[in-house]
Design an enzyme around this catalytic site. Structure first.
Site, PDB file in Angstrom:
ATOM      1  N   SER A  73       0.681  -1.287  -0.069  1.00 26.79           N
ATOM      2  CA  SER A  73      -0.030   0.192   0.072  1.00 26.79           C
ATOM      3  C   SER A  73       0.905   1.441   0.047  1.00 26.79           C
ATOM      4  O   SER A  73       0.359   2.284  -0.562  1.00 26.79           O
ATOM      5  CB  SER A  73      -0.850  -0.110   1.283  1.00 26.79           C
ATOM      6  OG  SER A  73      -1.546   1.162   1.776  1.00 26.79           O
ATOM      7  N   LYS A  77       1.042   4.144  -3.013  1.00 19.50           N
ATOM      8  CA  LYS A  77       1.025   5.666  -2.662  1.00 19.50           C
ATOM      9  C   LYS A  77       2.063   6.251  -3.420  1.00 19.50           C
ATOM     10  O   LYS A  77       2.008   7.460  -3.920  1.00 19.50           O
ATOM     11  CB  LYS A  77       0.456   5.940  -1.213  1.00 19.50           C
ATOM     12  CG  LYS A  77       0.075   6.952  -0.967  1.00 19.50           C
ATOM     13  CD  LYS A  77      -0.762   7.107   0.217  1.00 19.50           C
ATOM     14  CE  LYS A  77      -1.404   8.471   0.614  1.00 19.50           C
ATOM     15  NZ  LYS A  77      -2.172   8.603   1.878  1.00 19.50           N
ATOM     16  N   HIS A 144      -8.995  14.833  12.032  1.00 15.42           N
ATOM     17  CA  HIS A 144      -7.667  14.414  11.542  1.00 15.42           C
ATOM     18  C   HIS A 144      -6.737  15.080  12.078  1.00 15.42           C
ATOM     19  O   HIS A 144      -6.737  16.423  11.998  1.00 15.42           O
ATOM     20  CB  HIS A 144      -7.445  14.165   9.899  1.00 15.42           C
ATOM     21  CG  HIS A 144      -8.555  13.183   9.363  1.00 15.42           C
ATOM     22  ND1 HIS A 144      -8.496  13.018   8.112  1.00 15.42           N
ATOM     23  CD2 HIS A 144      -9.542  12.530   9.917  1.00 15.42           C
ATOM     24  CE1 HIS A 144      -9.333  12.263   7.710  1.00 15.42           C
ATOM     25  NE2 HIS A 144     -10.121  11.632   8.676  1.00 15.42           N
ATOM     26  N   GLU A 163      -1.073   9.435  11.910  1.00 13.13           N
ATOM     27  CA  GLU A 163      -2.117  10.130  11.611  1.00 13.13           C
ATOM     28  C   GLU A 163      -3.221   9.607  12.570  1.00 13.13           C
ATOM     29  O   GLU A 163      -3.325   8.400  12.686  1.00 13.13           O
ATOM     30  CB  GLU A 163      -2.791   9.742  10.040  1.00 13.13           C
ATOM     31  CG  GLU A 163      -3.941  10.302   9.838  1.00 13.13           C
ATOM     32  CD  GLU A 163      -4.666   9.882   8.491  1.00 13.13           C
ATOM     33  OE1 GLU A 163      -4.841  10.656   7.420  1.00 13.13           O
ATOM     34  OE2 GLU A 163      -5.078   8.642   8.842  1.00 13.13           O
ATOM     35  N   GLU A 178     -19.737   3.705   4.220  1.00  9.37           N
ATOM     36  CA  GLU A 178     -19.446   4.545   3.103  1.00  9.37           C
ATOM     37  C   GLU A 178     -18.189   3.951   2.402  1.00  9.37           C
ATOM     38  O   GLU A 178     -18.048   3.717   1.178  1.00  9.37           O
ATOM     39  CB  GLU A 178     -19.098   6.003   3.579  1.00  9.37           C
ATOM     40  CG  GLU A 178     -19.061   6.926   2.280  1.00  9.37           C
ATOM     41  CD  GLU A 178     -17.582   7.130   1.663  1.00  9.37           C
ATOM     42  OE1 GLU A 178     -17.736   7.885   0.792  1.00  9.37           O
ATOM     43  OE2 GLU A 178     -16.779   6.797   2.393  1.00  9.37           O
TER      44      GLU A 178
HETATM   45  P1  0O2 Z   1      -7.191   4.206   4.675  1.00 11.62           P
HETATM   46  O1  0O2 Z   1      -7.016   2.684   3.999  1.00 11.62           O
HETATM   47  O2  0O2 Z   1      -8.435   4.305   5.704  1.00 11.62           O
HETATM   48  O3  0O2 Z   1      -5.798   4.347   5.184  1.00 11.62           O
HETATM   49  P2  0O2 Z   1      -3.809  11.590   1.561  1.00 11.62           P
HETATM   50  O4  0O2 Z   1      -4.186  10.688   0.531  1.00 11.62           O
HETATM   51  O5  0O2 Z   1      -4.044  10.857   2.978  1.00 11.62           O
HETATM   52  O6  0O2 Z   1      -2.561  12.052   1.277  1.00 11.62           O
HETATM   53  P3  0O2 Z   1      -6.272  13.425   2.091  1.00 11.62           P
HETATM   54  O7  0O2 Z   1      -7.281  12.847   1.214  1.00 11.62           O
HETATM   55  O8  0O2 Z   1      -5.830  14.893   2.126  1.00 11.62           O
HETATM   56  O9  0O2 Z   1      -4.842  12.380   1.380  1.00 11.62           O
HETATM   57  O10 0O2 Z   1      -6.367  12.743   3.476  1.00 11.62           O
HETATM   58  P4  0O2 Z   1      -7.458  12.937   4.402  1.00 11.62           P
HETATM   59  O11 0O2 Z   1      -8.640  13.916   4.049  1.00 11.62           O
HETATM   60  O12 0O2 Z   1      -6.791  13.393   5.774  1.00 11.62           O
HETATM   61  O13 0O2 Z   1      -7.910  11.673   4.633  1.00 11.62           O
HETATM   62  C1  0O2 Z   1      -7.153  10.279   4.812  1.00 11.62           C
HETATM   63  C2  0O2 Z   1      -7.942   9.293   5.181  1.00 11.62           C
HETATM   64  O14 0O2 Z   1      -9.254   9.660   6.058  1.00 11.62           O
HETATM   65  C3  0O2 Z   1      -8.511   8.192   4.451  1.00 11.62           C
HETATM   66  O15 0O2 Z   1      -7.322   7.190   4.341  1.00 11.62           O
HETATM   67  C4  0O2 Z   1      -9.738   7.576   5.031  1.00 11.62           C
HETATM   68  O16 0O2 Z   1      -9.052   6.666   6.137  1.00 11.62           O
HETATM   69  C5  0O2 Z   1     -10.104   8.662   5.750  1.00 11.62           C
HETATM   70  N1  0O2 Z   1     -11.369   9.548   4.784  1.00 11.62           N
HETATM   71  C6  0O2 Z   1     -10.963  10.536   4.298  1.00 11.62           C
HETATM   72  N2  0O2 Z   1     -12.185  10.884   3.582  1.00 11.62           N
HETATM   73  C7  0O2 Z   1     -13.040  10.030   3.681  1.00 11.62           C
HETATM   74  C8  0O2 Z   1     -14.401   9.400   3.261  1.00 11.62           C
HETATM   75  O17 0O2 Z   1     -14.824  10.421   2.501  1.00 11.62           O
HETATM   76  N3  0O2 Z   1     -15.009   8.432   3.378  1.00 11.62           N
HETATM   77  C9  0O2 Z   1     -14.225   7.593   4.496  1.00 11.62           C
HETATM   78  N4  0O2 Z   1     -14.985   6.390   4.700  1.00 11.62           N
HETATM   79  N5  0O2 Z   1     -13.109   7.800   4.844  1.00 11.62           N
HETATM   80  C10 0O2 Z   1     -12.471   8.838   4.514  1.00 11.62           C
HETATM   81  P5  0O2 Z   1      -7.113   6.358   2.909  1.00 11.62           P
HETATM   82  O18 0O2 Z   1      -5.762   6.392   2.620  1.00 11.62           O
HETATM   83  O19 0O2 Z   1      -7.893   6.709   1.894  1.00 11.62           O
HETATM   84  O20 0O2 Z   1      -7.426   4.886   3.515  1.00 11.62           O
END
Ligand code: 0O2
Length: 252
Positions: A73, A77, A144, A163, A178
């Site tokens: 993963s 990224k 966050h 995080e 979701e």
């Molecule tokens: P996982 O598998 O949970 O780790 P980034 O890609 O982190 O650099 P971003 O989008 O700026 O970019 O980060 P953000 O907004 O802080 O969101 C990061 C994480 O928040 C996500 O990690 C999800 O865990 C959660 N998250 C953010 N938006 C959503 C949403 O709309 N729905 C849900 N269910 N979770 C969300 P990952 O890496 O996507 O996944």
């Protein structure tokens, strides 16, 4: 019977092999650092949870989960963000290798926990995103924070980012559903489900508000019944000790 000849063995380019070994060794080190960072933050969260319980007879944290991203993963990224597969580049651009999710009972608790964690001297706050105050357009709510903490190795401290996601039970319920829907439709969620989810997010938010109001009402009256904190045997002992301490204290 004819057999297909095996392709001739091609020894890998020694420079590529060295490159692959370096990536693997760096990755092992990186993952180890992030595992320790998760342990450090979990310890901090557990201390906060126990201290709250001790001070207020109330546990604001319902559940704590953690994970360290898999190498697969992380590399996905790395490619997506267009950075180099070096530890330095990964450290600079990928901040969610270590993740902790704290589920709280009420909205006020989420802010209180964030505050208690981020105000510690060895915690450097890199970024805070308040998706509770300003939810994402799809209805996603959560706090966050990217925090950086020192992990102490034999060679000295290494700053590692973690995080931290903090949300209520209702927000967590919504987010996990979701997430499942998003993956089922590979990001192409049909419009009627998007609308339903937005609606459900509003219902979850309303539930949070109502539960918090109820909690405030119950919590207030519970404080008035402090004496119920002690069972009758303990109260008897305390009475004896109290009278003894009064007798031993000279009159002013
Ligand atoms: P996982 O598998 O949970 O780790 P980034 O890609 O982190 O650099 P971003 O989008 O700026 O970019 O980060 P953000 O907004 O802080 O969101 C990061 C994480 O928040 C996500 O990690 C999800 O865990 C959660 N998250 C953010 N938006 C959503 C949403 O709309 N729905 C849900 N269910 N979770 C969300 P990952 O890496 O996507 O996944």
């Amino acid at each position: 019977m004819t057999t297909t000849p095996l392709p001739a063995f091609q020894p890998p380019d020694p420079r590529m092999l060295a490159f692959a070994r370096k990536i693997r060794d760096d990755a092992d080190r990186l993952l180890m650092e992030h595992r320790f960072a998760v342990d450090e933050v979990l310890t901090k969260v557990n201390i906060l949870r126990e201290e709250f319980l001790h001070l207020h007879r109330y546990n604001p944290i319902e559940h704590v989960g953690s994970r360290v991203k898999t190498m697969e993963s992380i590399l996905e990224k790395v490619v997506r963000k267009g950075c180099l597969p070096t530890s330095d580049c990964i450290r600079e651009h990928i901040h969610d290798i270590a993740g902790i999710r704290i589920t709280c009972s009420f909205i006020a608790d989420t802010y209180q926990i964030l505050d208690a964690l981020t105000s510690q001297d060895d915690v450097r706050v890199v970024e805070v995103k308040d998706y509770i105050a300003i939810p994402k357009p799809n209805g996603y709510k959560s706090l966050h924070a990217i925090v950086e903490i020192p992990v102490y190795f034999s060679t000295g401290p290494v700053p590692v980012k973690v995080e931290v996601q903090i949300r209520t039970i209702a927000m967590d319920f919504w987010a996990s559903l979701e997430h499942k829907i998003f993956y089922k439709y590979r990001g192409e969620v049909p419009p009627h489900l998007i609308d339903e989810l937005r609606d459900a997010a509003a219902t979850a938010a309303e539930l949070d508000t109502r539960m918090e109001r109820l909690h405030a009402a119950v919590h207030g009256s519970a404080r008035a019944a402090d004496v119920e904190e002690f069972d009758s045997a303990t109260l008897q002992q305390i009475r004896t000790l109290f009278l003894r301490s009064q007798a031993a204290t000279p009159e002013a």
